[in-house]
Design an enzyme around this catalytic site. Sequence first.
Site, mmCIF file in Angstrom:
data_model
loop_
_atom_site.group_PDB
_atom_site.id
_atom_site.type_symbol
_atom_site.label_atom_id
_atom_site.label_comp_id
_atom_site.label_asym_id
_atom_site.label_seq_id
_atom_site.Cartn_x
_atom_site.Cartn_y
_atom_site.Cartn_z
ATOM 1 N N HIS A 71 0.810 -1.217 0.000
ATOM 2 C CA HIS A 71 0.000 0.000 0.000
ATOM 3 C C HIS A 71 0.848 1.274 0.000
ATOM 4 C CE1 HIS A 71 -3.631 2.194 0.142
ATOM 5 N NE2 HIS A 71 -4.344 1.364 0.889
ATOM 6 N N ASP A 128 -2.374 1.857 -4.334
ATOM 7 C CA ASP A 128 -3.635 2.127 -3.640
ATOM 8 C C ASP A 128 -4.685 1.084 -4.014
ATOM 9 O OD1 ASP A 128 -2.615 4.376 -2.353
ATOM 10 O OD2 ASP A 128 -3.179 5.712 -3.998
#
Length: 222
Positions: free
Chosen positions: A194, A198
């Site tokens: 992450h 995203d």
Amino acid sequence: MRKIVAERMMHSVSSTATVTYTSSAPASALLALRARFKASDPAMGVDAVTLGDLVNFAAVRAATRHPVFSAHLEDGILRTFEDVHLGIAVDTPRGLLVPTVRFASRMGLRELAAHTKSLIGEAQSGGINPDLLAGATFTVSNLGAFGIESFSPIINAPQTAILGVDAISTRAAIGAAGELVAEQRIGFSLTADHRVIDGADAARFLRDLTTVIAEIDLAIVG
């Protein structure tokens, strides 16, 4: 070997911000193409192409379209690659090994399948060149043959993502006329870092991957 694997897994878990995303795709085209290949004349060179080979081909195509998934993140620096070098997680008597199909994105289906089988054989026999266990930019871990429906694969750091391939299962679906039908679907478990990927990025990757899987017969001639 077990100690080395453990150290690498712990390093990956402690140094990345991972999230696993799951999705599925219709498997009818995949299964039909595999059946045609299996029944084909051996002289054509596709009779040994497996479902795993077809999924690997689709995964490479998806990674090619999304460079951040075929990348290394190390010391705060993101490095993307012009080519996808595909890591294949292999269960061996010595433990987990991940040989690399170098320049997989430049290969057609038959070449990719042949290289993959050769590397898996070398890894399982214990005779693989150590240089072939490094350099992957994106990895596929396939547990579908074991009946696993969903799992959270651990990223092979410094890579930014890994694709888990789940089992093909039969699910209820709505047909074209609104009727209830049985549909075979193949599942995917995508783990991504992450820090650079995203949720929307992961969703787009899985969308493109499942599209290729659903139309795999067209994808291999594209």
